[in-house]
Design a protein around this motif. Structure first.
Motif, mmCIF file in Angstrom:
data_model
loop_
_atom_site.group_PDB
_atom_site.id
_atom_site.type_symbol
_atom_site.label_atom_id
_atom_site.label_comp_id
_atom_site.label_asym_id
_atom_site.label_seq_id
_atom_site.Cartn_x
_atom_site.Cartn_y
_atom_site.Cartn_z
ATOM 1 N N UNK A 10 0.863 -1.178 0.000
ATOM 2 C CA UNK A 10 0.000 0.000 0.000
ATOM 3 C C UNK A 10 0.901 1.230 0.000
ATOM 4 N N UNK A 11 0.632 2.130 -0.915
ATOM 5 C CA UNK A 11 1.402 3.358 -1.037
ATOM 6 C C UNK A 11 1.153 4.246 0.180
ATOM 7 N N UNK A 12 2.222 4.684 0.829
ATOM 8 C CA UNK A 12 2.109 5.493 2.044
ATOM 9 C C UNK A 12 1.387 6.815 1.782
ATOM 10 N N UNK A 13 1.632 7.441 0.635
ATOM 11 C CA UNK A 13 0.972 8.709 0.329
ATOM 12 C C UNK A 13 -0.528 8.514 0.132
ATOM 13 N N UNK A 14 -0.909 7.413 -0.483
ATOM 14 C CA UNK A 14 -2.330 7.117 -0.659
ATOM 15 C C UNK A 14 -2.986 6.886 0.696
ATOM 16 N N UNK A 15 -2.305 6.155 1.565
ATOM 17 C CA UNK A 15 -2.843 5.872 2.887
ATOM 18 C C UNK A 15 -3.048 7.158 3.691
ATOM 19 N N UNK A 16 -2.201 8.153 3.474
ATOM 20 C CA UNK A 16 -2.332 9.434 4.183
ATOM 21 C C UNK A 16 -3.610 10.175 3.814
ATOM 22 N N UNK A 17 -4.060 10.030 2.568
ATOM 23 C CA UNK A 17 -5.228 10.814 2.134
ATOM 24 C C UNK A 17 -6.544 10.045 2.213
ATOM 25 N N UNK A 18 -6.479 8.718 2.303
ATOM 26 C CA UNK A 18 -7.708 7.926 2.394
ATOM 27 C C UNK A 18 -8.344 8.058 3.772
ATOM 28 N N UNK A 19 -9.653 8.139 3.798
ATOM 29 C CA UNK A 19 -10.405 8.159 5.054
ATOM 30 C C UNK A 19 -11.574 7.187 4.929
ATOM 31 N N UNK A 20 -12.146 6.845 6.041
ATOM 32 C CA UNK A 20 -13.321 5.978 6.054
ATOM 33 C C UNK A 20 -14.457 6.689 5.315
ATOM 34 N N UNK A 21 -15.108 6.020 4.379
ATOM 35 C CA UNK A 21 -16.195 6.665 3.641
ATOM 36 C C UNK A 21 -17.446 6.921 4.495
ATOM 37 N N UNK A 22 -17.503 6.318 5.665
ATOM 38 C CA UNK A 22 -18.685 6.476 6.519
ATOM 39 C C UNK A 22 -18.492 7.605 7.537
ATOM 40 N N UNK A 23 -17.406 7.501 8.331
ATOM 41 C CA UNK A 23 -17.204 8.489 9.395
ATOM 42 C C UNK A 23 -16.129 9.520 9.069
ATOM 43 N N UNK A 24 -15.435 9.338 7.949
ATOM 44 C CA UNK A 24 -14.345 10.228 7.518
ATOM 45 C C UNK A 24 -13.143 10.183 8.462
ATOM 46 N N UNK A 25 -13.056 9.139 9.277
ATOM 47 C CA UNK A 25 -11.936 8.958 10.197
ATOM 48 C C UNK A 25 -10.745 8.307 9.512
ATOM 49 N N UNK A 26 -9.610 8.265 10.210
ATOM 50 C CA UNK A 26 -8.397 7.676 9.640
ATOM 51 C C UNK A 26 -8.519 6.164 9.479
ATOM 52 N N UNK A 27 -7.748 5.642 8.532
ATOM 53 C CA UNK A 27 -7.706 4.200 8.288
ATOM 54 C C UNK A 27 -6.316 3.674 8.606
ATOM 55 N N UNK A 28 -6.261 2.423 9.016
ATOM 56 C CA UNK A 28 -4.998 1.774 9.350
ATOM 57 C C UNK A 28 -4.861 0.536 8.483
ATOM 58 N N UNK A 29 -3.685 0.375 7.877
ATOM 59 C CA UNK A 29 -3.454 -0.715 6.940
ATOM 60 C C UNK A 29 -3.032 -1.977 7.680
#
Length: 61
Positions: A1-20
Motif C-alpha cells: 500500500x502506497x504510504x501517500x495514498x494511505x495518508x489521504x484515504x479516510x473511512x467513507x462512513x465516518x471520515x476517520x483515519x484508516x490503518x493498513x
C-alpha cells in the motif's frame, strides 16, 4: 500500500483515519470497526464491501 495514498484515504462512513493491516490486505476503521479490502493493491472503499470486525478482533495499534 502506497504510504501517500494511505495518508489521504479516510473511512467513507465516518471520515476517520484508516490503518493498513498488511497481513490481511485490509484498511481498518477503528471507529466504525470495519475492514475495507485491498484487492490487487486497490482499496475497495464501498460500505457494502466492508466486513464488520468481530468484538474480539484486534483493530491494530
Amino acid at each position: 500500500m502506497d504510504a501517500k495514498l494511505l495518508e489521504i484515504l479516510v473511512c467513507p462512513i465516518c471520515k476517520g483515519p484508516l490503518h493498513y493491516a498488511k497481513a490481511r490486505q485490509e484498511l481498518i476503521c477503528r471507529g466504525d470497526r470495519l475492514a475495507f479490502p485491498v484487492r490487487d493493491g486497490i482499496p475497495v472503499m464501498l460500505e457494502g464491501e466492508a466486513r464488520e470486525l468481530a468484538p474480539e478482533e484486534e483493530v491494530g495499534a
